[in-house]
Design a protein around this motif. Structure first.
Motif, PDB file in Angstrom:
ATOM      1  N   VAL A  84       0.827  -1.213   0.000  1.00 35.88           N
ATOM      2  CA  VAL A  84       0.000   0.000   0.000  1.00 35.88           C
ATOM      3  C   VAL A  84       0.860   1.261   0.000  1.00 35.88           C
ATOM      4  N   GLU A  85       2.077   1.164   0.542  1.00 38.59           N
ATOM      5  CA  GLU A  85       2.965   2.330   0.507  1.00 38.59           C
ATOM      6  C   GLU A  85       3.548   2.517  -0.883  1.00 38.59           C
ATOM      7  N   THR A  86       3.990   1.418  -1.481  1.00 38.03           N
ATOM      8  CA  THR A  86       4.584   1.500  -2.818  1.00 38.03           C
ATOM      9  C   THR A  86       3.563   1.967  -3.851  1.00 38.03           C
ATOM     10  N   LYS A  87       2.337   1.453  -3.735  1.00 39.95           N
ATOM     11  CA  LYS A  87       1.268   1.806  -4.686  1.00 39.95           C
ATOM     12  C   LYS A  87       0.574   3.111  -4.313  1.00 39.95           C
ATOM     13  N   GLN A  88       1.002   3.723  -3.194  1.00 39.29           N
ATOM     14  CA  GLN A  88       0.427   4.986  -2.715  1.00 39.29           C
ATOM     15  C   GLN A  88      -1.091   4.864  -2.534  1.00 39.29           C
ATOM     16  N   LEU A  89      -1.483   3.831  -1.786  1.00 38.70           N
ATOM     17  CA  LEU A  89      -2.903   3.563  -1.559  1.00 38.70           C
ATOM     18  C   LEU A  89      -3.383   4.047  -0.204  1.00 38.70           C
TER      19      LEU A  89
END
Length: 600
Positions: free
Chosen positions: A445-450
């Motif tokens: 979720v951090e990498t995908k900016q979710l």
């Protein structure tokens, strides 16, 4: 500080870019670094995680994108950024250092502070409360990788004074050199996925480290030879120059072993030592005795209060406590000694059938008030007994761990969750623990900016098809936003449950399906006879016949083994009577965690 598991570890959350830049600038300014080094030590993707230690000290850990702790603060109001060992391995020269022998390092990892006798070399100048790293000592112009970070308890001048005493044949100064905050392999270190990294090789001691030249030469301590000349480490093996220091550091608060052999005392000197012990007893154990404890027979008074108060040292050196007794003194007997003390007004005696009893003591006598307290034989024996008891308990704990049955819940990507693991670039055939799934989810979720911009407790499901599908449950509405913990729970619920059981002495067994607890239930049979029924123990590799035989002895009751109806591989052990408590205690003793025992 981190020698025990953290009491309250919150969920990590990424920090804003503006806050990361502020942290980076603070590190650059505090440690006089270049912007490039600051970027390395405070990287992009930094996360924060609040925690409480086992002694309820609050703090914040700053983690890398991968989850390695890089910096931390201690104290609710504190904003002092303290580097972790992970950070010190990236930039070993970040803090001034002190070196200690390898024998001391396990003690530091177990939670001890670094004592003054354990310091072999150090940079200068150092001041109290200054942040420093602790490294392993290596001979020559080498310095080991940092293995601890802490704050100075004393200045470098105090360390120099201690070193000077040791070189001249005297005793080191006592006390702590560094209050250790965090070490390699402690619980803060173990938070990071990189915790299995090997210890870096020692590096060359560079000239730009502001190392005091005299302290570097401490590695080459001059040792007096038998002919009175001096020789350095050029002529002596490096280990010999540190041997005394390592021994000191290992024992820390123990008496130095650089002492003369046990001294031989004259009768008058023995009398002086016994009088000192007598005054010590009057000022301590006897001072707190109630009046109802008297009268006390002379032999009991002597053995219980005076002998344990004997000092272990005199001005001449260590003494043999077995030699320090009334028969070796000028008094020749306990009775004569006590009569002399009574004449002095220290105690009150009464003759009883040719012997004496102590009827009162006077701890406020001027001789007691002027007595200088000493370290007693009793305190040394008590400390030794405590150490032995601690060692015994540690061994028992180790043996208990060896006999434990380790049951671990696992999950495998399945159906709706497979696209999520593919998108996260994870093996869909692998089995994952709950902690691993949480780490994969957090990184994803951090990498995908979710992460929801308004509330970081929520994630945006509608922005990612893989995550949306992974949390979808038939018959339940899937909102656009969902709390992290709820999303994580749904992902696990949609995965295929597995479990692994490992028993000491055998290979781990992995099976499909969730772990079924051992069930213990009491049922009343015909004629109001109660029976305790145990099922579900096969998961933990327990044999029904062996279980029944051992429970028969423990419960002193008859036992039977039956096959469960409709379950050809499942057995049931029945024990006559209400035996739940004994059965639970027995299963725990066999290594089954209480978590996996369900008693009704």
């Amino acid at each position: 500080m981190f020698k025990k598991p953290l009491a309250d570890l919150k969920t990590s959350a990424p920090i804003r870019s503006s806050d990361r830049r502020k942290l980076k600038q603070k590190v650059v300014d505090t440690y006089s670094l270049t912007a490039e080094v600051g970027e390395l030590l405070v990287p992009d993707g930094l996360q924060s995680q609040k925690f409480s230690t086992h002694v309820n000290e609050h703090g914040i850990a700053y983690l890398s994108r991968e989850g390695d702790p890089l910096w931390f603060t201690i104290g609710k109001a504190s904003d002092e950024l303290i580097p972790t060992v992970y950070t010190l391995w990236k930039h070993p020269n970040l803090l001034p250092f002190l070196s200690t022998p390898s024998a001391v390092i396990p003690k530091l990892i177990n939670g001890a502070d670094l004592m003054i006798p354990g310091v072999v070399q150090h940079t200068s100048p150092l001041s109290p409360n200054q942040l420093v790293s602790v490294t392993q000592y290596y001979p020559g112009m080498k310095v080991g990788a940092p293995i601890a970070v802490g704050k100075m308890a004393v200045s470098s001048e105090v360390l120099k004074e201690s070193s000077g005493r040791w070189e001249s044949g005297g005793e080191d100064l006592r006390g702590k050199a560094v209050f250790v905050l965090h070490t390699w392999k402690d619980w803060l270190w173990d938070m990071g996925p990189s915790k299995k990294m090997d210890l870096p090789e020692p590096r060359d001691l560079s000239a730009n480290q502001a190392v005091n030249e005299d302290q570097v030469v401490e590695d080459d301590v001059e040792i007096a030879s038998q002919d009175g000349t001096k020789k350095t480490n050029d002529e002596t093996p490096p280990s010999a120059t540190v041997e005394g220091k390592a021994e000191e550091a290992e024992q820390q608060e123990e008496e130095t072993n650089k002492v003369n052999p046990e001294v031989t005392l004259t009768p008058d000197e023995v009398s002086t030592v016994l009088r000192s012990a007598f005054l010590q007893a009057l000022s301590t154990s006897l001072a707190s005795l109630p009046t109802s404890a008297y009268p006390i027979p002379a032999s009991l008074f002597w053995a219980t209060h005076v002998l344990p108060a004997r000092p272990i040292y005199t001005d001449q050196g260590p003494i043999d406590p077995t030699f320090v007794d009334a028969k070796h003194s000028s008094y020749k007997s306990v009775k004569a000694f006590l009569k002399s003390s009574a004449k002095e007004g220290l105690i009150k005696l009464k003759e009883v059938k040719g012997d004496v009893v102590v009827t009162a003591v006077y701890p406020k006598h001027p001789a007691v008030a002027s007595h200088r307290s000493h370290r007693t034989l009793h305190s040394v024996e008590e400390k030794r007994e405590k150490a032995e008891e601690r060692e015994r308990k540690e061994k028992e704990q180790e043996e208990k761990k060896k006999s434990e049955i380790h049951a671990v819940e696992l999950w495998k990507p399945h159906e709706k969750t497979i696209p999520f693991f593919v998108s996260a670039e994870k093996d869909t055939q692998e089995l994952y623990t709950g902690a691993q799934i949480k780490q994969i989810f957090t990184t994803y979720v951090e990498t995908k900016q979710l992460i929801n911009a308004r509330d970081q407790q929520y994630v945006n499901l509608a922005d990612d098809n893989g995550l949306f599908e992974a949390v979808y449950i038939k018959g339940q509405e899937t909102p656009e936003f969902m709390k992290r913990e709820e999303a994580l729970k749904r992902i696990r619920d949609n995965m295929q449950p597995w479990h692994e059981v490992k028993v000491e002495g055998s290979d781990a067994v992995r099976k499909k399906g969730a772990i079924t607890p051992i069930t213990i239930v009491v049922k009343v049979r015909q004629g109001r006879k109660a029976a305790t029924l145990i099922t579900g123990f096969e998961t933990f590799q327990l044999d029904a016949e062996v279980l029944a035989e051992e429970l028969r002895k423990i419960c002193a009751s008859s036992t039977t083994v039956n096959q469960l109806t409709g379950k050809p591989v499942a057995m049931q052990v029945m024990v006559q009577g209400k035996q739940i408590k004994k059965v639970v205690e027995f299963l725990i003793s066999k290594g089954v965690s209480e978590k996996w025992i369900k008693a009704k």
